[in-house]
Motif scaffolding. Structure first.
Motif, PDB file in Angstrom:
ATOM      1  N   LEU A  14       0.829  -1.209   0.000  1.00 35.20           N
ATOM      2  CA  LEU A  14       0.000   0.000   0.000  1.00 35.20           C
ATOM      3  C   LEU A  14       0.863   1.257   0.000  1.00 35.20           C
ATOM      4  O   LEU A  14       0.540   2.248  -0.652  1.00 35.20           O
ATOM      5  CB  LEU A  14      -0.914   0.017   1.228  1.00 35.20           C
ATOM      6  N   LEU A  15       1.964   1.209   0.748  1.00 35.27           N
ATOM      7  CA  LEU A  15       2.851   2.367   0.861  1.00 35.27           C
ATOM      8  C   LEU A  15       4.138   2.123   0.087  1.00 35.27           C
ATOM      9  O   LEU A  15       4.674   1.016   0.091  1.00 35.27           O
ATOM     10  CB  LEU A  15       3.183   2.641   2.335  1.00 35.27           C
ATOM     11  N   ASP A  16       4.631   3.170  -0.565  1.00 31.93           N
ATOM     12  CA  ASP A  16       5.879   3.034  -1.311  1.00 31.93           C
ATOM     13  C   ASP A  16       7.073   3.237  -0.384  1.00 31.93           C
ATOM     14  O   ASP A  16       6.925   3.343   0.832  1.00 31.93           O
ATOM     15  CB  ASP A  16       5.917   4.011  -2.496  1.00 31.93           C
ATOM     16  N   TYR A  17       8.283   3.320  -0.958  1.00 31.14           N
ATOM     17  CA  TYR A  17       9.493   3.395  -0.139  1.00 31.14           C
ATOM     18  C   TYR A  17       9.599   4.703   0.636  1.00 31.14           C
ATOM     19  O   TYR A  17      10.392   4.818   1.573  1.00 31.14           O
ATOM     20  CB  TYR A  17      10.734   3.202  -1.013  1.00 31.14           C
ATOM     21  N   THR A  18       8.794   5.711   0.267  1.00 32.60           N
ATOM     22  CA  THR A  18       8.796   6.976   1.009  1.00 32.60           C
ATOM     23  C   THR A  18       7.765   6.969   2.135  1.00 32.60           C
ATOM     24  O   THR A  18       7.662   7.939   2.882  1.00 32.60           O
ATOM     25  CB  THR A  18       8.497   8.162   0.076  1.00 32.60           C
ATOM     26  N   LEU A 124      25.692   5.111  11.356  1.00 36.49           N
ATOM     27  CA  LEU A 124      25.813   3.821  10.687  1.00 36.49           C
ATOM     28  C   LEU A 124      25.200   3.890   9.294  1.00 36.49           C
ATOM     29  O   LEU A 124      24.038   4.258   9.140  1.00 36.49           O
ATOM     30  CB  LEU A 124      25.119   2.736  11.512  1.00 36.49           C
ATOM     31  N   MET A 125      25.990   3.551   8.271  1.00 42.27           N
ATOM     32  CA  MET A 125      25.499   3.493   6.899  1.00 42.27           C
ATOM     33  C   MET A 125      25.456   2.036   6.454  1.00 42.27           C
ATOM     34  O   MET A 125      26.368   1.266   6.740  1.00 42.27           O
ATOM     35  CB  MET A 125      26.410   4.283   5.958  1.00 42.27           C
ATOM     36  N   ALA A 126      24.393   1.667   5.743  1.00 39.50           N
ATOM     37  CA  ALA A 126      24.268   0.288   5.273  1.00 39.50           C
ATOM     38  C   ALA A 126      23.296   0.222   4.106  1.00 39.50           C
ATOM     39  O   ALA A 126      22.489   1.132   3.898  1.00 39.50           O
ATOM     40  CB  ALA A 126      23.791  -0.617   6.404  1.00 39.50           C
ATOM     41  N   THR A 147      20.272   4.284   5.452  1.00 37.95           N
ATOM     42  CA  THR A 147      20.275   3.102   4.591  1.00 37.95           C
ATOM     43  C   THR A 147      19.830   3.456   3.173  1.00 37.95           C
ATOM     44  O   THR A 147      19.092   4.412   2.955  1.00 37.95           O
ATOM     45  CB  THR A 147      19.340   2.001   5.136  1.00 37.95           C
ATOM     46  N   ARG A 148      20.299   2.648   2.237  1.00 39.53           N
ATOM     47  CA  ARG A 148      19.906   2.844   0.840  1.00 39.53           C
ATOM     48  C   ARG A 148      18.489   2.314   0.602  1.00 39.53           C
ATOM     49  O   ARG A 148      17.714   2.885  -0.160  1.00 39.53           O
ATOM     50  CB  ARG A 148      20.884   2.125  -0.085  1.00 39.53           C
ATOM     51  N   LEU A 149      18.160   1.201   1.253  1.00 40.38           N
ATOM     52  CA  LEU A 149      16.862   0.569   1.062  1.00 40.38           C
ATOM     53  C   LEU A 149      15.941   0.859   2.239  1.00 40.38           C
ATOM     54  O   LEU A 149      16.352   1.437   3.236  1.00 40.38           O
ATOM     55  CB  LEU A 149      17.039  -0.945   0.896  1.00 40.38           C
ATOM     56  N   GLY A 150      14.695   0.417   2.113  1.00 40.95           N
ATOM     57  CA  GLY A 150      13.735   0.585   3.200  1.00 40.95           C
ATOM     58  C   GLY A 150      12.790   1.742   2.953  1.00 40.95           C
ATOM     59  O   GLY A 150      12.933   2.505   1.999  1.00 40.95           O
ATOM     60  N   PRO A 166      17.613   8.875  15.306  1.00 40.33           N
ATOM     61  CA  PRO A 166      17.342   9.476  13.993  1.00 40.33           C
ATOM     62  C   PRO A 166      17.722   8.498  12.886  1.00 40.33           C
ATOM     63  O   PRO A 166      18.738   7.806  12.983  1.00 40.33           O
ATOM     64  CB  PRO A 166      18.251  10.712  13.972  1.00 40.33           C
ATOM     65  N   ALA A 167      16.915   8.435  11.843  1.00 37.41           N
ATOM     66  CA  ALA A 167      17.191   7.499  10.759  1.00 37.41           C
ATOM     67  C   ALA A 167      16.723   8.075   9.429  1.00 37.41           C
ATOM     68  O   ALA A 167      15.693   8.747   9.361  1.00 37.41           O
ATOM     69  CB  ALA A 167      16.499   6.166  11.019  1.00 37.41           C
ATOM     70  N   LEU A 168      17.498   7.809   8.386  1.00 35.94           N
ATOM     71  CA  LEU A 168      17.119   8.159   7.025  1.00 35.94           C
ATOM     72  C   LEU A 168      17.159   6.892   6.189  1.00 35.94           C
ATOM     73  O   LEU A 168      18.116   6.116   6.277  1.00 35.94           O
ATOM     74  CB  LEU A 168      18.080   9.196   6.433  1.00 35.94           C
ATOM     75  N   VAL A 169      16.139   6.666   5.387  1.00 40.28           N
ATOM     76  CA  VAL A 169      16.102   5.494   4.515  1.00 40.28           C
ATOM     77  C   VAL A 169      15.898   5.956   3.075  1.00 40.28           C
ATOM     78  O   VAL A 169      15.437   7.063   2.820  1.00 40.28           O
ATOM     79  CB  VAL A 169      14.975   4.525   4.928  1.00 40.28           C
ATOM     80  N   GLY A 170      16.277   5.090   2.137  1.00 45.08           N
ATOM     81  CA  GLY A 170      16.156   5.443   0.728  1.00 45.08           C
ATOM     82  C   GLY A 170      17.154   6.505   0.304  1.00 45.08           C
ATOM     83  O   GLY A 170      16.865   7.336  -0.556  1.00 45.08           O
ATOM     84  N   VAL A 171      18.355   6.470   0.908  1.00 46.98           N
ATOM     85  CA  VAL A 171      19.382   7.480   0.638  1.00 46.98           C
ATOM     86  C   VAL A 171      20.460   6.901  -0.278  1.00 46.98           C
ATOM     87  O   VAL A 171      20.883   5.753  -0.115  1.00 46.98           O
ATOM     88  CB  VAL A 171      20.033   7.962   1.959  1.00 46.98           C
ATOM     89  N   ASP A 172      20.910   7.697  -1.231  1.00 50.55           N
ATOM     90  CA  ASP A 172      21.974   7.272  -2.140  1.00 50.55           C
ATOM     91  C   ASP A 172      23.313   7.419  -1.422  1.00 50.55           C
ATOM     92  O   ASP A 172      23.918   8.488  -1.409  1.00 50.55           O
ATOM     93  CB  ASP A 172      21.952   8.125  -3.409  1.00 50.55           C
ATOM     94  N   ILE A 173      23.776   6.343  -0.801  1.00 54.17           N
ATOM     95  CA  ILE A 173      25.014   6.391  -0.028  1.00 54.17           C
ATOM     96  C   ILE A 173      26.169   5.794  -0.828  1.00 54.17           C
ATOM     97  O   ILE A 173      25.961   5.058  -1.782  1.00 54.17           O
ATOM     98  CB  ILE A 173      24.863   5.651   1.317  1.00 54.17           C
TER      99      ILE A 173
END
Length: 209
Positions: A14-18, A124-126, A147-150, A166-173
């Motif tokens: 139902l929800l996309d990666y954002t 932490l980057m993954a 993270t790149r995914l999620g 704090p967390a960021l997902v869907g980032v071009d690392i």
């Protein structure tokens, strides 16, 4: 057409990666309801991980991986793990240096603090981080993770919010970021690597304020 019960997962369905529902999904749900079908969410999330719109926009919710069934905002079935089984699972896991993660309707509980991080506080980057890895992170050593995914509503992101990290997902690392100074702005969704003096000053003042 005979009305049917239609079941939907949340994250990545139902929800996309954002963490947002695409217009196409909204339209499909609208058409299904007009046809007379009943819409039901089927998710592993606990009650505290569900949003209000899930109760109002759907006829029912099956959550806690099937342990609770709600229809028309009434609980019609629930079955949770007996405390004795939880106690035995905790003993087995802790004997193997593991951590028990127990999800209730109100919160997520860890049986003990554990860490897969080093001695110094880090960002932490993954590529991705499993929920089982997230809960083992020492909050005093984890400044934030990227993270790149999620998605913003993935189980890992929800656990991060529960932990207050704090967390960021869907980032071009990029691996070249390793060891560099960086800023993670969870409010604005910004990941700033090698920030200049102006950015450092601005965020230092923002944090102090």
């Amino acid at each position: 057409m005979t009305p049917k019960l239609l079941f939907f997962d949340i994250d990545g369905t139902l929800l996309d990666y954002t963490g947002k529902m695409p217009a196409s999904a909204k339209e499909a749900l609208r058409q299904a309801r007009l046809t007379g079908h009943r819409l039901v969410i089927c998710s592993g999330r606990s009650g505290h991980q569900l949003s209000d719109w899930m109760f109002t926009d759907f006829d029912g919710i099956i959550n806690c991986t099937g342990a609770r069934v709600i229809f028309k905002q009434n609980v019609i079935y629930e079955h949770f793990v007996p405390w004795e089984d939880v106690r035995r699972a905790r003993e087995v896991l802790e004997a193997a240096n593991g951590v028990l993660v127990a999800q209730t309707e109100e919160c997520t509980i860890l049986s003990q603090e554990s860490s897969i991080l080093g001695e110094e506080p880090v960002i932490l980057m993954a590529e991705d981080i499993a929920p089982s890895e997230t809960v083992q992170m020492d909050k005093t050593k984890l400044l934030s993770f990227v993270t790149r995914l999620g998605s913003a509503n993935s189980h890992t992101a929800i656990l991060a919010r529960t932990m207050g990290s704090p967390a960021l997902v869907g980032v071009d690392i990029d691996q070249k970021y390793e060891g560099k100074l960086a800023i993670v702005d969870g409010y604005e969704g910004k990941f700033i690597v090698d920030p200049d003096r102006e950015a450092l000053t601005a965020y230092t003042e923002k944090t102090a304020g």
